[in-house]
Scaffold this motif. Structure first.
Motif, short mmCIF file in Angstrom:
data_model
loop_
_atom_site.label_atom_id
_atom_site.label_comp_id
_atom_site.label_asym_id
_atom_site.label_seq_id
_atom_site.Cartn_x
_atom_site.Cartn_y
_atom_site.Cartn_z
N PHE A 89 -84.96 21.07 17.03
CA PHE A 89 -83.54 21.18 16.69
C PHE A 89 -83.08 22.63 16.53
O PHE A 89 -81.91 22.88 16.18
N LYS A 90 -84.02 23.54 16.74
CA LYS A 90 -83.83 25.00 16.75
C LYS A 90 -82.61 25.56 16.00
O LYS A 90 -82.65 25.74 14.80
N ALA A 91 -81.54 25.85 16.76
CA ALA A 91 -80.41 26.57 16.16
C ALA A 91 -79.41 25.65 15.47
O ALA A 91 -78.37 26.11 14.98
N GLU A 92 -79.71 24.37 15.42
CA GLU A 92 -78.81 23.45 14.72
C GLU A 92 -78.92 23.72 13.22
O GLU A 92 -79.97 24.11 12.72
N THR A 93 -77.84 23.42 12.50
CA THR A 93 -77.87 23.61 11.04
C THR A 93 -78.65 22.47 10.40
O THR A 93 -78.35 21.30 10.63
N ALA A 94 -79.62 22.85 9.58
CA ALA A 94 -80.40 21.84 8.86
C ALA A 94 -79.85 21.68 7.45
O ALA A 94 -79.61 20.57 6.98
N LEU A 95 -79.65 22.81 6.78
CA LEU A 95 -79.22 22.79 5.38
C LEU A 95 -77.99 23.66 5.18
O LEU A 95 -77.83 24.67 5.87
N LYS B 150 -73.92 28.85 2.80
CA LYS B 150 -74.85 29.46 3.77
C LYS B 150 -75.44 28.36 4.65
O LYS B 150 -75.89 27.34 4.13
N GLU B 151 -75.46 28.59 5.97
CA GLU B 151 -76.04 27.58 6.86
C GLU B 151 -77.45 28.00 7.26
O GLU B 151 -77.65 29.13 7.71
N ILE B 152 -78.40 27.12 7.09
CA ILE B 152 -79.79 27.45 7.42
C ILE B 152 -80.20 26.56 8.59
O ILE B 152 -80.05 25.33 8.52
N THR B 153 -80.68 27.19 9.65
CA THR B 153 -81.02 26.40 10.84
C THR B 153 -82.45 25.85 10.74
O THR B 153 -83.25 26.30 9.91
N TYR B 154 -82.74 24.94 11.65
CA TYR B 154 -84.10 24.40 11.72
C TYR B 154 -85.08 25.52 12.07
O TYR B 154 -86.19 25.57 11.53
N SER B 155 -84.68 26.45 12.94
CA SER B 155 -85.58 27.57 13.28
C SER B 155 -85.85 28.44 12.05
O SER B 155 -86.98 28.89 11.85
N ASP B 156 -84.80 28.67 11.23
CA ASP B 156 -85.00 29.46 9.99
C ASP B 156 -86.08 28.79 9.13
O ASP B 156 -87.00 29.44 8.62
N SER C 132 -85.50 12.23 5.72
CA SER C 132 -85.03 11.30 6.77
C SER C 132 -83.93 11.93 7.61
O SER C 132 -84.01 11.90 8.84
N PRO C 133 -82.89 12.51 7.00
CA PRO C 133 -81.89 13.17 7.85
C PRO C 133 -82.48 14.33 8.66
O PRO C 133 -82.16 14.48 9.85
N LEU C 134 -83.37 15.13 8.05
CA LEU C 134 -83.93 16.26 8.81
C LEU C 134 -84.74 15.76 10.00
O LEU C 134 -84.76 16.39 11.06
N TYR C 135 -85.41 14.65 9.84
CA TYR C 135 -86.22 14.07 10.91
C TYR C 135 -85.39 13.81 12.16
O TYR C 135 -85.87 13.87 13.28
N GLN C 136 -84.11 13.53 11.96
CA GLN C 136 -83.23 13.23 13.09
C GLN C 136 -82.35 14.41 13.48
O GLN C 136 -81.45 14.26 14.30
N GLY C 137 -82.55 15.56 12.85
CA GLY C 137 -81.74 16.73 13.21
C GLY C 137 -80.37 16.73 12.57
O GLY C 137 -79.46 17.42 13.03
N ALA C 138 -80.20 15.97 11.49
CA ALA C 138 -78.91 15.91 10.81
C ALA C 138 -78.76 17.09 9.83
O ALA C 138 -79.63 17.96 9.77
N LYS C 139 -77.66 17.08 9.08
CA LYS C 139 -77.35 18.21 8.19
C LYS C 139 -77.33 17.74 6.74
O LYS C 139 -76.75 16.68 6.43
#
Ligand code: MCA
Ligand code: AMP
Length: 490
Positions: free
Chosen positions: A11-17, A22-28, A202-209
């Protein structure tokens, strides 16, 4: 391979948190957790299940540390941020953790005797630059220890493997249709399954925010609700009670509209009163999906995402979870309307209670885990009737052992005998009641009792009502059933 870590890399550059704007990406998250894992490994190739505790506020540092421990091959022990000295001592001695990843909030506690001989790793102090080769972790390895109260005084450590966690998540992703486009507010504590698995992983597992709000606070949540379009919401019944209380006081149209627009609102960890279900539906049009779970098993029963949601019922078995009811003789109950204990089987079920092989053994019968919860089935839907032990109390979604509070009370020289029970309460589900006999008619009131308990016990374990029974004959309290003692409070 730890599946959640492999998947979320995509999910790389997608926002995870989202934390304080502040937006933190999956890559971060992956970079930071790789760096923490490298730091933890030092010169080792693998931590080989070293237990490492976490005392970190619920923000991105929590995930960085959790994933860092997993990537290095350690076992994560997320601890309650409000745990008192006695509780922490128990968690640390039981797990034999020698390292705690913490944040600067805990700097003031460094001199506390609890942390003697413990390496406190302050995340803010680390200069994380070096990336090392990370080990490959088999799914059967131990991943996490969570503490839960039971019928013993001290909480038990529930040990789960990576496979248990993966299965718990996969079940929820399938049943509740988690998707990439989802956005959820997270305000539950991150030392329990509800917060960790249902609201966060569970949301992170699917690339959600996930927007991390720290803890439940009506005005903070309202502001975030107005600003965002959250799609999924999960909470304990006490939270719905507070929401209704606040929304009824002040008819907040815009906020109600936001709740109305969500695709799924869920409740669990304790019984949701049908009255709350009804009020919430009248206010927002949402039919809360109630489900049932436990630290040892993740989620097991749920009202359907699509289909009839029945107030007062916890639904049907979730995908890949086997559920059955048994009577006292261990015979399966196949007739509807007959109450029995809930037993659970499946890959989600935990591995063991830490350092308690006998307790682990006794908790299973032919590979079925015995939950201690009593239920019956009506039209195919399970209804929870209560627990088989009166010594387990649920308050605000937290499980509390009456025996732990009694042990603390009995250390007070003014108390000769006591009994702790759960008293029904509309907001908290149950509140803690204490009936006691003082030593030689000593003066004692609720305030003093709360102060006494608060030295050793978290806030949610504090007695909320007290009944002094000094007219009882000496040593007679133990002979009266707790059910009877409960009736004295009415
Ligand atoms: C706090 N207060 C209480 C209690 N706790 N009064 C009675 N009983 C209690 N248990 C009082 C405080 O002293 C304070 O009083 C006032 O209520 C507000 O306290 P505060 O802590 O600020 O309350 P809150 O912020 O409104 O928090 C309530 C909460 C929280 C959001 C329900 O307790 C919570 O997050 N609970 C969730 C726990 C959870 O995640 N459980 C899941 C485990 P004063 O105002 O006089 O100072 S179960 C699980 O994981 C399984 C697998 C499952 O099925 O989900
Ligand atoms: P814990 O051990 O803290 O994970 O709490 C698990 C316990 O919470 C279960 O054994 C049940 O007693 C209770 N519980 C969870 N969900 C529900 C629910 N929807 N209705 C009633 N009780 C519940």
């Amino acid at each position: 391979m730890i599946e959640i870590l492999e998947r979320t890399k995509e999910f790389k550059a997608e926002t995870a948190l989202v934390v304080e704007e502040k937006e933190i990406t999956y890559s971060d998250l992956h970079l930071q957790s790789d760096l923490i894992a490298s730091y933890l490994l030092n010169n080792k190739e693998d931590l080989y299940e070293e237990p490492i505790a976490l005392l970190i506020e619920p923000d991105e540092r929590y995930i960085n540390a959790l994933w860092g421990i997993w990537k290095a091959g350690g076992i994560a022990i997320p601890l309650s941020l409000s745990a008192k000295q006695d509780e922490l001592e128990h968690f640390l001695s039981d797990t034999r953790a020698k390292r705690i990843i913490c944040s600067k909030t805990y700097r003031n506690n460094v001199n506390s005797s609890v942390f003697k001989n413990i390496d406190l790793i302050f995340l803010e102090d680390l200069e994380l630059k070096e990336l090392k080769n990370l080990p490959s972790i088999e799914t059967e390895r131990k991943a996490m220890i969570l503490y839960t109260s039971g019928t013993t005084s001290k909480p038990k450590g529930v040990v789960s493997t990576h496979e248990n966690i993966r299965s718990q998540i996969a079940t929820l992703v399938e049943a509740w249709q988690w998707k990439k486009e989802d956005h959820i507010p997270l305000f539950l504590p991150l030392h329990h399954i509800h917060g960790i698995i249902n609201s966060l992983l569970s949301p992170l597992y699917q690339g959600a925010k996930v927007t991390m709000l720290g803890s439940f606070n009506f005005s903070r949540l309202s502001k975030e609700m107005i600003k965002n379009d959250f799609s999924v919401f999960t909470a304990v019944p006490t939270v719905y009670f507070s929401l209704i209380e606040n929304l009824e006081k002040n008819n907040h149209r815009e906020l109600i509209e936001k709740f109305k627009n969500m695709r799924l609102m869920m409740s669990g960890s304790a019984a949701l009163a049908p009255e709350i279900h009804k009020k919430w539906k009248n206010l927002t049009g949402q039919e809360i999906l109630e489900r049932y779970g436990m630290t040892e098993i993740g989620m097991a029963l749920s009202n359907p995402y699509i289909g009839k949601r029945k107030p007062g019922f916890v639904g049907v078995p979730l995908p890949k979870v086997e559920v059955r009811l048994e009577d006292e003789t261990g015979k399966e109950i196949s007739t509807e309307g007959v109450a029995g204990e809930i037993l659970i089987k499946g890959p989600q079920v935990f591995k063991e209670y830490l350092n308690q092989p006998q307790k682990t053994l006794e908790s299973f019968t032919n590979s079925w885990f015995k939950t201690g919860d009593i239920a019956l089935i009506e039209d195919g839907y399970y209804k929870i009737l209560g627990r088989d032990s009166i010594d387990i109390i649920k308050s605000g979604g937290y499980k509390i052992s009456a025996l732990e509070i009694e042990d603390t009370l009995l250390k007070n020289q003014k108390i000769r005998e006591c009994a702790v029970i759960g008293l029904d309460d509309d907001k908290w589900g149950e509140i803690i009641g204490v009936a006691l006999v003082t030593t030689d008619n000593k003066d004692l009131d609720l305030d003093e009792i709360q102060k006494w308990c608060s030295k050793d016990l978290s806030d949610y374990k504090l007695p909320r009502r007290v009944l002094i029974l000094d007219n009882l004959p000496k040593n007679s309290m133990g002979k009266i059933t707790k059910k009877k003692i409960k009736s004295f409070f009415n």
